[in-house]
Scaffold this motif. Structure first.
Motif, PDB file in Angstrom:
ATOM      1  N   ASP A 240       0.850  -1.180   0.000  1.00  0.00           N
ATOM      2  CA  ASP A 240       0.000   0.000   0.000  1.00  0.00           C
ATOM      3  C   ASP A 240       0.890   1.236   0.000  1.00  0.00           C
ATOM      4  N   TYR A 283      -8.079  11.577   3.906  1.00  0.00           N
ATOM      5  CA  TYR A 283      -7.897  10.191   3.443  1.00  0.00           C
ATOM      6  C   TYR A 283      -6.642   9.640   4.101  1.00  0.00           C
ATOM      7  N   ASP A 287      -8.767   4.683   5.626  1.00  0.00           N
ATOM      8  CA  ASP A 287      -9.459   4.602   4.339  1.00  0.00           C
ATOM      9  C   ASP A 287      -8.784   3.583   3.427  1.00  0.00           C
ATOM     10  N   GLU A 288      -7.453   3.570   3.456  1.00  0.00           N
ATOM     11  CA  GLU A 288      -6.700   2.587   2.664  1.00  0.00           C
ATOM     12  C   GLU A 288      -7.076   1.160   3.054  1.00  0.00           C
ATOM     13  N   ILE A 290      -9.820   0.103   4.709  1.00  0.00           N
ATOM     14  CA  ILE A 290     -11.229  -0.203   4.417  1.00  0.00           C
ATOM     15  C   ILE A 290     -11.405  -0.564   2.940  1.00  0.00           C
ATOM     16  N   GLU A 291     -10.738   0.195   2.081  1.00  0.00           N
ATOM     17  CA  GLU A 291     -10.878  -0.040   0.641  1.00  0.00           C
ATOM     18  C   GLU A 291      -9.976  -1.178   0.152  1.00  0.00           C
ATOM     19  N   GLY A 292      -9.004  -1.563   0.962  1.00  0.00           N
ATOM     20  CA  GLY A 292      -8.062  -2.601   0.564  1.00  0.00           C
ATOM     21  C   GLY A 292      -8.281  -3.892   1.326  1.00  0.00           C
ATOM     22  N   LYS A 295     -11.915  -4.909   2.484  1.00  0.00           N
ATOM     23  CA  LYS A 295     -12.762  -5.307   1.358  1.00  0.00           C
ATOM     24  C   LYS A 295     -12.329  -6.668   0.814  1.00  0.00           C
TER      25      LYS A 295
END
Length: 442
Positions: A240, A283, A287-288, A290-292, A295
């Motif tokens: 990331d 951000y 957020d990284e 949650i989206e990575g 998910k």
């Protein structure tokens, strides 16, 4: 007859739980298991992870008894090891830990600075609750705790439950050592023998050798001078963006004292202006994640539940899981393995606070751990550590006493915070955000 173990994963709804399960299954021959249980206070979240894991167990190890529950008595009864990795307040509160300090131009990070202090204040009570459940229902069990922020949690456990069978650990040094092994061309971190000293997320490697005793520090240092701990050129693996930046920044952290190799988290304390400048207040790492990771893991769990297609399962074991299982094995079979643990100093670092919780190499066997002697440490590292350990102690004082004053002192003492007035503004906003989780402060 070979003893088989009963394992409870506290934090059953965590995205890391499938990793632990996979490695437990891969380690069955060296660490036999009869029962695996999940426990979480978030029934809905745990249900998804647990149902997916149940399918994996049915396919790969149907002989292992598997249950999941929100009932402490059912969870903690008949257990040999509690592997605890809870996140109190989940991502909703992590988001606030990161974004509130950034509003004031201060590092926003889940374990460092005001964010880590806020998280610590939320975590102390629930961790103590887990220990009490374990001692009530399985008094001979060990708790292997790697719930963050590990430094504050360890300080609280040592103070509030000093005689409990709890070992506090962190997987961050393990991940860094895997990178070091790549740099010197070895297969695994287990091919390294290391000396390390510091606090959790706040330490330095002072010696790294291979199993033949050859000094690997010069080669690792040469690599760090050019690339930091970014190993993309060696393994082609992308991280990331926030982690890539962190690994590259080790190059600059290393410059502060080239005698040692630093833990990546020291960037937050030694270059807080850089961190804030390169942060997006809207951000953050939350957020990284949650989206990575969040998910990916839940999408895969839902796919498994819908299809039952375990053959193409994307869950993999990782460093996070391997360390905790190595520790359980060392305690069970008296292997005297050398491991980095968070333990009371008690003179191991000769010129440092006797009662500080330090992260140092220990020898682990059936009776627990034996810290290795570190000797004296230099004044630069000692000074940084004394300041940071005072922060951690003040946080625990504030939690025990319900003291606004001591929590304000903790935040203003953090090297990430520029002044007492900024510390007070951040604290007041954190109190409002955490009113469901913190004790009342007076």
């Amino acid at each position: 007859m070979i003893k088989k173990f009963s394992i409870l994963i506290a934090g059953g709804g965590s995205t890391y739980t499938p990793e632990i399960l996979i490695l437990l299954l891969e380690s069955k021959k060296s660490f036999p298991i009869r029962k695996i249980k999940f426990y979480d206070n978030d029934e809905k979240r745990q249900e998804i992870i647990a149902r997916a894991c149940a399918l994996i167990l049915k396919e790969k190890a149907p002989e292992i008894d598997f249950t999941y529950t929100t009932d402490p008595r059912k969870a903690f009864s008949d257990v040999d090891f509690v592997m605890a990795h809870i996140r109190v307040g989940k991502y909703e509160m992590r988001d606030k830990d990161e974004k509130i300090p950034l509003k004031y131009g201060v590092v926003g990070q889940e374990t460092c600075g005001p964010g880590g202090i806020a998280y610590g204040m939320r975590s102390i009570g629930p961790i103590i609750e887990l220990i009490d459940y374990m001692e009530k229902y399985s008094p001979n069990a060990w708790m292997l705790n790697y719930s963050n922020p590990a430094s504050i949690v360890a300080e609280a456990v040592n103070r509030l439950r000093p005689n409990s069978k709890v070992i506090n650990i962190c997987d961050m040094p393990v991940g860094i050592e895997e990178k070091m092994a790549k740099i010197v061309g070895l297969n695994s971190r287990k091919d390294l023998t290391v000396r390390y000293f510091g606090l959790n997320h706040f330490g330095w490697w002072s010696d790294i050798r291979d199993k033949d005793g050859n000094d690997l520090m010069p080669k690792i240092k040469e690599y760090i001078k050019e690339y930091g701990l970014d190993t993309y050129k060696l393994d082609g693996k992308k991280e990331d963006e926030s982690w890539e930046n962190t690994y590259r920044k080790v190059k600059d952290v290393f410059d502060t004292d080239p005698n040692f190799i630093p833990n990546t988290y020291l960037k937050y304390y030694l270059y807080p202006d850089y961190v804030v400048h390169h942060s997006n207040p809207k951000y953050t790492r939350t957020d990284e994640v949650i989206e990575g990771r969040e998910k990916r893991v839940f999408d895969e769990a839902i796919r498994l539940i819908k299809t039952g297609d375990v053959a193409h399962c994307k869950f993999k074991a990782g460093n996070h899981a391997s360390f905790i299982i190595d520790l359980a094995r060392a305690l069970s079979y008296n292997t005297h393995e050398r491991m980095l643990l968070i333990v009371p100093n008690h003179g191991a670092i000769e010129n440092f606070s006797y009662d500080a919780m330090v992260e140092i190499p220990c020898i682990v066997g059936k009776t627990g751990y034996e810290p290795l002697s570190i000797g004296k440490i230099p004044i630069f590292e000692k000074g940084l550590m004394e300041q940071q350990v005072a922060v951690e102690k003040l946080v625990v004082d504030a939690w025990i006493e319900g003291s606004y004053q001591k929590l304000w002192q903790a935040i203003m003492m953090s090297k990430t915070v520029p002044s007492a007035s900024v510390a007070k503004d951040i604290l007041n906003e954190l109190i409002e955000a955490n009113k469901e989780y913190w004790p009342e402060l007076k």
